[in-house]
Motif scaffolding. Sequence first.
Motif: not given
Length: 127
Positions: A7-14, A16-18, A74-75
């Motif tokens: 869940a935390y990694v998903h939060h960070i991924e979002e 980063i994408l933003e 970020l990439a």
Amino acid sequence: MSTLTTAYVHHIEERILERQKELDARLHAAVLAATGEASGAAEVRDMKDAAAEDSDAAFDDAALAQAARERDELAAALRRIRQGSYGDCADCGRPIPVHRLEAMPAAALCAECQGRHEHAASHWRPG
């Protein structure tokens, strides 16, 4: 090995994408402005205005270069997420503390290793 939750990694991924979207928009606008496609281009009225524009352009170039570097970082962070190595220091392999990742989601190094890299870079002298 990182102890980050999915869940935390998903939060960070979002996050980063933003941020990537924001940087893409800034870089795209700069390209349009540089090619004269952006509206509002003003003519230079005198030497003082020309000097101010040159100074602004140099600042803009530096800001855009920084934005491009951040976009690349970020990439790389997204690649680490997909490879399952996000949150692990690329040098020592230890987990990067969550507070560091919150502050700098693209961090690839723990603070100790980052400090060593910066120290080595500041003392490097061309041969």
